[in-house]
Design an enzyme around this catalytic site. Sequence first.
Site, PDB file in Angstrom:
ATOM      1  N   LYS A   1      -3.441  25.981  -8.299  1.00 22.88           N
ATOM      2  CA  LYS A   1      -4.824  26.311  -8.043  1.00 22.88           C
ATOM      3  C   LYS A   1      -5.228  27.414  -9.006  1.00 22.88           C
ATOM      4  O   LYS A   1      -4.417  28.308  -9.295  1.00 22.88           O
ATOM      5  CB  LYS A   1      -4.909  26.816  -6.596  1.00 22.88           C
ATOM      6  CG  LYS A   1      -6.270  27.103  -6.116  1.00 22.88           C
ATOM      7  CD  LYS A   1      -6.282  27.558  -4.677  1.00 22.88           C
ATOM      8  CE  LYS A   1      -7.663  28.085  -4.406  1.00 22.88           C
ATOM      9  NZ  LYS A   1      -7.781  28.850  -3.219  1.00 22.88           N
TER      10      LYS A   1
ATOM     11  N   ASN B   1      -5.635  32.019 -14.892  1.00 25.92           N
ATOM     12  CA  ASN B   1      -4.464  32.105 -15.787  1.00 25.92           C
ATOM     13  C   ASN B   1      -3.366  33.021 -15.259  1.00 25.92           C
ATOM     14  O   ASN B   1      -2.619  33.615 -16.047  1.00 25.92           O
ATOM     15  CB  ASN B   1      -4.877  32.574 -17.200  1.00 25.92           C
ATOM     16  CG  ASN B   1      -5.940  31.666 -17.769  1.00 25.92           C
ATOM     17  OD1 ASN B   1      -5.836  30.443 -17.664  1.00 25.92           O
ATOM     18  ND2 ASN B   1      -6.985  32.260 -18.322  1.00 25.92           N
ATOM     19  N   ARG B   2      -3.302  33.179 -13.961  1.00 26.53           N
ATOM     20  CA  ARG B   2      -2.260  34.004 -13.320  1.00 26.53           C
ATOM     21  C   ARG B   2      -2.329  35.482 -13.716  1.00 26.53           C
ATOM     22  O   ARG B   2      -1.393  36.226 -13.511  1.00 26.53           O
ATOM     23  CB  ARG B   2      -0.847  33.455 -13.624  1.00 26.53           C
ATOM     24  CG  ARG B   2      -0.626  32.037 -13.064  1.00 26.53           C
ATOM     25  CD  ARG B   2      -0.724  32.061 -11.542  1.00 26.53           C
ATOM     26  NE  ARG B   2      -0.484  30.763 -10.926  1.00 26.53           N
ATOM     27  CZ  ARG B   2      -1.419  29.956 -10.451  1.00 26.53           C
ATOM     28  NH1 ARG B   2      -2.697  30.280 -10.547  1.00 26.53           N
ATOM     29  NH2 ARG B   2      -1.104  28.838  -9.865  1.00 26.53           N
ATOM     30  N   LEU B   3      -3.466  35.904 -14.311  1.00 25.23           N
ATOM     31  CA  LEU B   3      -3.620  37.329 -14.647  1.00 25.23           C
ATOM     32  C   LEU B   3      -4.326  38.018 -13.474  1.00 25.23           C
ATOM     33  O   LEU B   3      -5.450  38.522 -13.604  1.00 25.23           O
ATOM     34  CB  LEU B   3      -4.400  37.493 -15.953  1.00 25.23           C
ATOM     35  CG  LEU B   3      -3.656  37.053 -17.206  1.00 25.23           C
ATOM     36  CD1 LEU B   3      -4.457  37.400 -18.470  1.00 25.23           C
ATOM     37  CD2 LEU B   3      -2.287  37.737 -17.302  1.00 25.23           C
TER      38      LEU B   3
END
Length: 215
Positions: free
Chosen positions: A10, A192-194
């Site tokens: 997600k 972006n998982r940041l």
Amino acid sequence: MEKDLSNYRKSYEKGELLLENVPENPIELFRNWFIEIDTHFSIDETNAMTISTMGVDGFPKSRVVLLKKYTYEGFIFYTNYKSEKGKAIEANPNVCLSFFWHSAERQIIIKGKAEKISENLSDGYFESRPRGSQLGAIASNQSDVVLGRNELEAKLKALEAEYEGKEIMRPKHWGGFIVKPVELEFWQGRPNRLHDRIRYLLQPDYNWKIERLAP
Ligand SMILES: Cc1cc2nc3c(=O)[nH]c(=O)nc-3n(C[C@H](O)[C@H](O)[C@H](O)COP(=O)(O)O)c2cc1C
């Protein structure tokens, strides 16, 4: 049996958490998030939180309880002091609370020390509970093994008869704990998982040190 979940993915895009926007006191950020969740997101039981304790058996254990009050001092929930968690807290008051509000893509993790609240405060909250919940607290020796559901229902029925027309007093083994925080981490999912992670650490002078953590 095997089920591969590696394509459960997600992108988190619902908000941001920037150091320049956070208040000096983490309880204020907690309050802002809690109110936002309650007002704008469809989450049942915003106040459901996970509490992890270090068990007397040496294992950590997590379970859900309901947050019933928060103040600048800490976070209050109610339980049976003789339950597994009650005994764990008695042996080691260091606990961890966590909230996951999935529709807002937010998580809060709180480390703190749990202590019993005053008898007066527990009495006050117990009095405010519906009679059924009051009797349930007396009927259930939380975390003990029971022979069957019948045993619990029979006990409740007997208590209903015993207390008919009478005031129900709080049993001494049931009451509140306050978790006084020493560290809070606010997590906001980002693309972006940041993800944004802001941590507050309680300092010896009781001010909070605020830092961003890598996701
Ligand atoms: C949504 C939800 C709310 C709960 N609220 C409480 C609560 O406020 N207090 C409580 O003692 N247990 C509550 N429970 C039950 C606990 O998760 C747990 O089963 C119980 O406290 C016994 O835990 P222990 O044996 O580890 O002490 C709740 C469970 C759920 C799923």
